[in-house]
Write an enzyme that holds these catalytic residues in place. Structure first.
Site, PDB file in Angstrom:
ATOM      1  N   ASN A 231     -13.373  -4.163   4.164  1.00 56.99           N
ATOM      2  CA  ASN A 231     -14.095  -4.358   2.900  1.00 56.99           C
ATOM      3  C   ASN A 231     -13.704  -5.613   2.125  1.00 56.99           C
ATOM      4  O   ASN A 231     -13.862  -5.689   0.914  1.00 56.99           O
ATOM      5  CB  ASN A 231     -14.003  -3.094   2.031  1.00 56.99           C
ATOM      6  CG  ASN A 231     -12.580  -2.762   1.648  1.00 56.99           C
ATOM      7  OD1 ASN A 231     -11.654  -3.419   2.100  1.00 56.99           O
ATOM      8  ND2 ASN A 231     -12.409  -1.758   0.817  1.00 56.99           N
TER       9      ASN A 231
ATOM     10  N   TYR B  38       0.814  -1.216   0.000  1.00 59.83           N
ATOM     11  CA  TYR B  38       0.000   0.000   0.000  1.00 59.83           C
ATOM     12  C   TYR B  38       0.853   1.275   0.000  1.00 59.83           C
ATOM     13  O   TYR B  38       0.402   2.314   0.493  1.00 59.83           O
ATOM     14  CB  TYR B  38      -0.944  -0.001   1.213  1.00 59.83           C
ATOM     15  CG  TYR B  38      -2.179  -0.871   1.025  1.00 59.83           C
ATOM     16  CD1 TYR B  38      -3.049  -0.670  -0.052  1.00 59.83           C
ATOM     17  CD2 TYR B  38      -2.499  -1.874   1.935  1.00 59.83           C
ATOM     18  CE1 TYR B  38      -4.191  -1.450  -0.227  1.00 59.83           C
ATOM     19  CE2 TYR B  38      -3.647  -2.661   1.766  1.00 59.83           C
ATOM     20  CZ  TYR B  38      -4.487  -2.435   0.685  1.00 59.83           C
ATOM     21  OH  TYR B  38      -5.619  -3.203   0.526  1.00 59.83           O
TER      22      TYR B  38
HETATM   23  P1  IDP Z   1      -9.406   0.141  -3.245  1.00 59.61           P
HETATM   24  O1  IDP Z   1      -9.119  -1.007  -2.299  1.00 59.61           O
HETATM   25  O2  IDP Z   1     -10.842   0.162  -3.646  1.00 59.61           O
HETATM   26  O3  IDP Z   1      -8.443   0.197  -4.399  1.00 59.61           O
HETATM   27  P2  IDP Z   1      -7.879   2.341  -2.081  1.00 59.61           P
HETATM   28  O4  IDP Z   1      -8.234   3.786  -2.168  1.00 59.61           O
HETATM   29  O5  IDP Z   1      -6.714   1.838  -2.877  1.00 59.61           O
HETATM   30  O6  IDP Z   1      -9.209   1.503  -2.404  1.00 59.61           O
HETATM   31  O7  IDP Z   1      -7.629   2.024  -0.547  1.00 59.61           O
HETATM   32  C1  IDP Z   1      -7.060   0.796  -0.148  1.00 59.61           C
HETATM   33  C2  IDP Z   1      -7.808   0.256   1.041  1.00 59.61           C
HETATM   34  O8  IDP Z   1      -7.652   1.142   2.127  1.00 59.61           O
HETATM   35  C3  IDP Z   1      -9.334   0.140   0.862  1.00 59.61           C
HETATM   36  O9  IDP Z   1      -9.723  -1.049   0.204  1.00 59.61           O
HETATM   37  C4  IDP Z   1      -9.792   0.165   2.292  1.00 59.61           C
HETATM   38  O10 IDP Z   1      -9.618  -1.106   2.928  1.00 59.61           O
HETATM   39  C5  IDP Z   1      -8.823   1.139   2.933  1.00 59.61           C
HETATM   40  N1  IDP Z   1      -9.372   2.496   2.972  1.00 59.61           N
HETATM   41  C6  IDP Z   1      -9.534   3.357   1.931  1.00 59.61           C
HETATM   42  N2  IDP Z   1     -10.087   4.512   2.349  1.00 59.61           N
HETATM   43  C7  IDP Z   1     -10.278   4.367   3.687  1.00 59.61           C
HETATM   44  C8  IDP Z   1     -10.819   5.219   4.692  1.00 59.61           C
HETATM   45  O11 IDP Z   1     -11.249   6.352   4.442  1.00 59.61           O
HETATM   46  N3  IDP Z   1     -10.854   4.710   5.970  1.00 59.61           N
HETATM   47  C9  IDP Z   1     -10.401   3.470   6.274  1.00 59.61           C
HETATM   48  N4  IDP Z   1      -9.881   2.648   5.373  1.00 59.61           N
HETATM   49  C10 IDP Z   1      -9.818   3.083   4.071  1.00 59.61           C
END
Ligand code: IDP
Ligand code: MG
Length: 152
Positions: free
Chosen positions: A115, A52
């Site tokens: 998620n 990440y």
């Molecule tokens: P994605 O998984 O849909 O590509 P990204 O923006 O790459 O989304 O973020 C990676 C992961 O970080 C997300 O799947 C989620 O688990 C976590 N994440 C993203 N935004 C948030 C937030 O606002 N709060 C907490 N966790 C987040």
């Protein structure tokens, strides 16, 4: 547009704990994608920080690394036409309010920080993620149903 496009798809620790491994694999199998790598692995915080890296600096980054390193994940590579974009559509939107029913997140997740699944966001990220998670390489084999899944 290549039939050999690959995406890195991962079932996160909450997806494993909640018994959704079979359900998620079944969706990709039934869609017609070809499984070319799969393993269960419990990775370190340092490794997840690499995965990440582009999110370093976000307020949720420390929590994300803790969540992702809290238990084993199922790391996979799925191959097929538009595997990256279609994989993202099958996962559903990042924001729970936008993840439609019928998608994996839309059917099984409520909270953005729990998620269930990950999917590469571009062909370039997929290549990077596949190298990171499968340094041993992936499996090459011929699909006997390819002509039934693809017109050409
Ligand atoms: P994605 O998984 O849909 O590509 P990204 O923006 O790459 O989304 O973020 C990676 C992961 O970080 C997300 O799947 C989620 O688990 C976590 N994440 C993203 N935004 C948030 C937030 O606002 N709060 C907490 N966790 C987040
Ligand atoms: Mg992402």
């Amino acid at each position: 547009m290549s039939k050999q496009e690959r995406s890195f798809i991962m079932i996160k620790p909450d997806g494993v704990q909640r018994g959704l491994v079979g359900e998620i694999i079944a969706r990709f199998e039934k869609r017609g994608f070809k499984l070319v790598a799969l393993k269960m692995i419990h990775e370190s915080p340092e490794f997840l920080e690499k995965h990440y890296a582009d999110l370093k600096g976000k307020p949720f980054f420390p929590g994300l690394v803790k969540y992702m390193s809290a238990g084993p994940v199922v790391a996979m590579v799925w191959e097929g036409r538009d595997a990256v974009k279609t994989g993202r559509v099958m996962l559903g939107a990042t924001k729970p309010l936008e993840s439609a029913p019928g998608t994996i997140r839309g059917d099984y997740a409520i909270d953005v920080g729990r998620n269930i699944c990950h999917g590469s966001d571009s062909v370039e990220s997929a290549e990077k993620e596949i190298k990171l998670w499968f340094p041993e390489g992936i499996i090459q084999y011929t699909s006997v149903v390819e002509s039934q899944v693809f017109e050409n």
